[in-house]
Design an enzyme around this catalytic site. Structure first.
Site, PDB file in Angstrom:
ATOM      1  CG  ASP A  96       7.418  11.935  -5.381  1.00 40.06           C
ATOM      2  OD1 ASP A  96       6.790  11.214  -4.558  1.00 40.06           O
ATOM      3  OD2 ASP A  96       7.097  13.114  -5.621  1.00 40.06           O
ATOM      4  CG  HIS A 104      -1.566   5.362  -0.008  1.00 42.23           C
ATOM      5  ND1 HIS A 104      -2.273   5.844   1.060  1.00 42.23           N
ATOM      6  CD2 HIS A 104      -2.399   4.501  -0.629  1.00 42.23           C
ATOM      7  CE1 HIS A 104      -3.481   5.291   1.097  1.00 42.23           C
ATOM      8  NE2 HIS A 104      -3.575   4.455   0.083  1.00 42.23           N
ATOM      9  CG  ASP A 105       5.981   7.235  -3.356  1.00 45.58           C
ATOM     10  OD1 ASP A 105       5.893   8.475  -3.210  1.00 45.58           O
ATOM     11  OD2 ASP A 105       6.989   6.679  -3.812  1.00 45.58           O
ATOM     12  CB  VAL A 136       0.557  11.682  -3.569  1.00 46.95           C
ATOM     13  CG1 VAL A 136       0.635  13.134  -3.103  1.00 46.95           C
ATOM     14  CG2 VAL A 136      -0.685  11.008  -2.997  1.00 46.95           C
ATOM     15  CG  ASN A 187      -1.519   8.728   3.391  1.00 48.83           C
ATOM     16  OD1 ASN A 187      -1.892   7.712   2.802  1.00 48.83           O
ATOM     17  ND2 ASN A 187      -0.846   9.702   2.799  1.00 48.83           N
ATOM     18  CG  ASP A 199      -9.421 -12.558   0.690  1.00 50.59           C
ATOM     19  OD1 ASP A 199     -10.547 -13.088   0.903  1.00 50.59           O
ATOM     20  OD2 ASP A 199      -8.479 -13.157   0.144  1.00 50.59           O
ATOM     21  NE  ARG A 224      -4.073   1.839   2.212  1.00 53.83           N
ATOM     22  CZ  ARG A 224      -4.466   2.556   3.265  1.00 53.83           C
ATOM     23  NH1 ARG A 224      -3.887   2.393   4.438  1.00 53.83           N
ATOM     24  NH2 ARG A 224      -5.443   3.431   3.133  1.00 53.83           N
ATOM     25  CG  ASP A 260      -5.836 -15.964  -2.175  1.00 51.59           C
ATOM     26  OD1 ASP A 260      -6.395 -14.843  -2.186  1.00 51.59           O
ATOM     27  OD2 ASP A 260      -5.920 -16.741  -1.206  1.00 51.59           O
ATOM     28  CG  HIS A 282      -8.235  -3.789  -1.273  1.00 52.62           C
ATOM     29  ND1 HIS A 282      -9.293  -2.910  -1.428  1.00 52.62           N
ATOM     30  CD2 HIS A 282      -7.142  -3.013  -1.035  1.00 52.62           C
ATOM     31  CE1 HIS A 282      -8.848  -1.670  -1.297  1.00 52.62           C
ATOM     32  NE2 HIS A 282      -7.547  -1.698  -1.073  1.00 52.62           N
ATOM     33  CB  THR A 283      -6.107 -10.715  -2.377  1.00 52.59           C
ATOM     34  OG1 THR A 283      -6.284 -12.078  -1.989  1.00 52.59           O
ATOM     35  CG2 THR A 283      -4.650 -10.480  -2.735  1.00 52.59           C
ATOM     36  N   GLY A 337       3.336  11.267  -8.323  1.00 56.48           N
ATOM     37  CA  GLY A 337       4.225  10.263  -8.891  1.00 56.48           C
ATOM     38  C   GLY A 337       5.014   9.495  -7.839  1.00 56.48           C
ATOM     39  CB  SER A 380       6.128  12.670  -1.869  1.00 51.65           C
ATOM     40  OG  SER A 380       5.092  11.901  -2.441  1.00 51.65           O
TER      41      SER A 380
HETATM   42  C1  HEM Z   1      -9.271   1.180  -5.972  1.00 45.45           C
HETATM   43  C2  HEM Z   1      -9.212   2.166  -5.084  1.00 45.45           C
HETATM   44  C3  HEM Z   1      -8.768   1.914  -3.671  1.00 45.45           C
HETATM   45  C4  HEM Z   1      -9.407   2.322  -2.559  1.00 45.45           C
HETATM   46  C5  HEM Z   1     -10.686   3.125  -2.490  1.00 45.45           C
HETATM   47  C6  HEM Z   1      -8.652   1.828  -1.433  1.00 45.45           C
HETATM   48  C7  HEM Z   1      -8.979   2.055  -0.115  1.00 45.45           C
HETATM   49  C8  HEM Z   1      -8.395   1.416   0.954  1.00 45.45           C
HETATM   50  C9  HEM Z   1      -8.811   1.551   2.319  1.00 45.45           C
HETATM   51  C10 HEM Z   1      -9.936   2.446   2.812  1.00 45.45           C
HETATM   52  C11 HEM Z   1      -8.042   0.737   3.074  1.00 45.45           C
HETATM   53  C12 HEM Z   1      -8.128   0.532   4.576  1.00 45.45           C
HETATM   54  C13 HEM Z   1      -7.482   1.709   5.264  1.00 45.45           C
HETATM   55  C14 HEM Z   1      -7.811   1.764   6.738  1.00 45.45           C
HETATM   56  O1  HEM Z   1      -8.960   1.556   7.097  1.00 45.45           O
HETATM   57  O2  HEM Z   1      -6.884   2.037   7.535  1.00 45.45           O
HETATM   58  C15 HEM Z   1      -7.113   0.080   2.192  1.00 45.45           C
HETATM   59  C16 HEM Z   1      -6.161  -0.823   2.582  1.00 45.45           C
HETATM   60  C17 HEM Z   1      -5.271  -1.418   1.725  1.00 45.45           C
HETATM   61  N1  HEM Z   1      -5.100  -1.117   0.402  1.00 45.45           N
HETATM   62 FE1  HEM Z   1      -6.345  -0.035  -0.740  1.00 45.45          FE
HETATM   63  N2  HEM Z   1      -7.571   1.135  -1.884  1.00 45.45           N
HETATM   64  C18 HEM Z   1      -7.599   1.164  -3.240  1.00 45.45           C
HETATM   65  C19 HEM Z   1      -6.624   0.629  -4.083  1.00 45.45           C
HETATM   66  C20 HEM Z   1      -5.528  -0.059  -3.663  1.00 45.45           C
HETATM   67  C21 HEM Z   1      -4.416  -0.430  -4.506  1.00 45.45           C
HETATM   68  C22 HEM Z   1      -4.272  -0.035  -5.969  1.00 45.45           C
HETATM   69  C23 HEM Z   1      -3.553  -1.148  -3.735  1.00 45.45           C
HETATM   70  C24 HEM Z   1      -2.249  -1.767  -4.133  1.00 45.45           C
HETATM   71  C25 HEM Z   1      -2.037  -2.318  -5.296  1.00 45.45           C
HETATM   72  C26 HEM Z   1      -4.125  -1.205  -2.414  1.00 45.45           C
HETATM   73  C27 HEM Z   1      -3.581  -1.890  -1.365  1.00 45.45           C
HETATM   74  C28 HEM Z   1      -4.108  -1.900  -0.092  1.00 45.45           C
HETATM   75  C29 HEM Z   1      -3.622  -2.784   0.962  1.00 45.45           C
HETATM   76  C30 HEM Z   1      -2.566  -3.859   0.791  1.00 45.45           C
HETATM   77  C31 HEM Z   1      -4.337  -2.451   2.116  1.00 45.45           C
HETATM   78  C32 HEM Z   1      -4.154  -3.066   3.517  1.00 45.45           C
HETATM   79  C33 HEM Z   1      -2.977  -2.370   4.184  1.00 45.45           C
HETATM   80  C34 HEM Z   1      -2.632  -2.880   5.571  1.00 45.45           C
HETATM   81  O3  HEM Z   1      -3.183  -3.869   6.054  1.00 45.45           O
HETATM   82  O4  HEM Z   1      -1.751  -2.224   6.196  1.00 45.45           O
HETATM   83  N3  HEM Z   1      -5.301  -0.508  -2.406  1.00 45.45           N
HETATM   84  N4  HEM Z   1      -7.347   0.528   0.908  1.00 45.45           N
END
Ligand code: HEM
Ligand SMILES: *[C@@H]1O[C@H](CO)[C@@H](O)[C@H](O)[C@H]1NC(C)=O
Ligand SMILES: *[C@@H]1O[C@H](CO)[C@@H](O)[C@H](O)[C@H]1NC(C)=O
Ligand SMILES: *[C@@H]1O[C@H](CO)[C@@H](O)[C@H](O)[C@H]1NC(C)=O
Length: 326
Positions: free
Chosen positions: A80, A72-73, A76, A100, A246, A68, A254, A199-200, A78, A82
């Site tokens: 970089d 998030h880098d 925002v 964040n 997941d 993640r 997966d 999000h898997t 690019g 940041s």
């Molecule tokens: C499609 C739009 C996306 C939205 C709206 C979104 C939103 C979120 C939110 C709300 C959380 C939970 C944050 C929290 O409650 O603290 C989360 C967690 C996460 N996101 Fe996304 N996300 C998106 C795309 C992505 C992408 C593109 C990736 C990576 C390829 C990603 C990887 C992750 C991971 C791995 C977590 C869990 C992090 C942890 O357990 O520390 N997400 N995301």
């Protein structure tokens, strides 16, 4: 709190800027190379891989957190580095922007990697590249696909609280909002669906999905009930309590995230938007039964995301400490 993130409304100017940035990204991406450190720091990739594997062995969720951080880098200004800059008395970076704040993690692991890499090759390897490599190694460590990481990004000397607040997608977005948020970064709808498969793995806080589990109808009833047990309905109660994104296998990379969407067990509103009778349903169905197809699409999309507006050549710097500019 009505709005989870106070995103600024999208407008056509923003879309135009997105198209422009996509063009800049693809031009700059040509300057990245998989062999960038082959002579200047030949052991950097194995050093990062070992450190990521150690961190994931200690806590599986850290793999998700590192993946993640790279996302998030890149979204925002690019890829970089940041996102890694700490706030100081006279500087506010991205860490406390709503998407964040109290949410992104893994900075200590990045510090550990950076100090090992600095000992190996001082001021050669950027923090932005460390994030890109660590994201790949984290996915591999949890059973996911591998890919060749393009390298040569340099680190920003600034960060943007306001861009982090506006450009990182909110979990309350609709399907069309998600498609726009990614197309503004030059990424396709296929990239968006595949990348959402990140999000898997990992966890979300109750505050990020409370409305979905209490008020939405496109949700598996037994999943809603069991998730409610860990997330009280009244705002302000248990906001930080975690649930897996997941539910079937939160520490294995997966395709079960997509099976979950078909089963209406997407945790975030934005997750279930991908399978809710719209244009992305067929892709979600495909990935839910074709893990290799998902893995290929995810790997390709990660390379595309890693190409967003890198600083190259003599732009930016190679930070010595990822938390501060030199
Ligand atoms: C499609 C739009 C996306 C939205 C709206 C979104 C939103 C979120 C939110 C709300 C959380 C939970 C944050 C929290 O409650 O603290 C989360 C967690 C996460 N996101 Fe996304 N996300 C998106 C795309 C992505 C992408 C593109 C990736 C990576 C390829 C990603 C990887 C992750 C991971 C791995 C977590 C869990 C992090 C942890 O357990 O520390 N997400 N995301
Ligand atoms: C911020 O403060 C530090 C000292 O605390 C100083 O070195 C630095 O130049 C300041 N930065 C700016 C942009 O004023
Ligand atoms: C970040 O979270 C902390 C702790 O919950 C809170 O006090 C602070 O106001 C938040 N910062 C922003 C900018 O929202
Ligand atoms: C669908 O979700 C329910 C509730 O979480 C779960 O019991 C069931 O195993 C899931 N089925 C599939 C095929 O994922």
């Amino acid at each position: 709190m009505a709005l989870l993130y106070p995103n600024s409304p999208c407008c056509s100017i923003l879309s135009l800027i997105g198209v422009f940035m996509a063009a800049v990204a693809s031009m700059a991406a040509a300057q990245l190379s998989s062999t960038f450190y082959d002579s200047s720091c030949p052991d950097v990739l194995t050093t990062i891989q070992t450190a990521v594997q150690d961190a994931v062995n200690q806590e599986a969720r850290m793999g998700a957190s590192l993946l993640r951080l790279h996302f998030h880098d890149c979204f925002v200004n690019g890829c970089d580095g940041s996102v890694l800059l700490d706030d100081t008395a006279n500087f506010t970076g991205e860490k406390t922007a709503p998407p964040n704040n109290n949410s992104i993690r893994g900075f200590d692991v990045v510090d550990t990697i950076k100090s090992q890499v600095e000992a190996l090759c001082p001021q050669v390897v950027s923090c932005a590249d460390i994030l890109a490599v660590a994201a790949r190694d984290a996915v591999v460590a949890l059973g996911g696909p591998s890919w060749t990481v393009q390298l040569g990004r340099r680190d920003a000397t600034t960060a943007s609280f306001s861009t982090a607040s506006s450009d990182l997608p909110s979990p309350l977005l609709s399907l069309s909002g998600l498609i726009s948020a990614f197309s503004n970064k030059g990424l396709s709808t296929t990239d968006m669906v595949a990348l959402s498969g990140g999000h898997t793995i990992g966890q979300a806080r109750c505050v990020s999905f409370r409305n979905r589990i209490y008020n939405e109808n496109n949700i598996n009833p037994s999943f809603a009930t069991s998730t409610q047990a860990n997330c009280p309905s009244v705002a302000g109660n248990g906001d930080d309590t975690l649930s897996p994104l997941d539910v079937q296998s939160p520490t294995i990379f997966d395709n079960f995230y997509f099976q979950g969407l078909v089963n209406q067990t997407g945790l975030l509103h934005s997750d279930q938007q991908l399978f809710n009778g719209g244009s992305t349903d067929s892709l979600v169905s495909t990935y839910s039964t074709d893990m290799a197809g998902f893995f290929n699409a995810f790997a390709a999309a990660m390379v595309n995301m890693g190409n967003i507006s890198p600083l190259t050549g003599s732009n930016g710097e190679i930070r010595i400490n990822c938390r501060t500019i030199n």
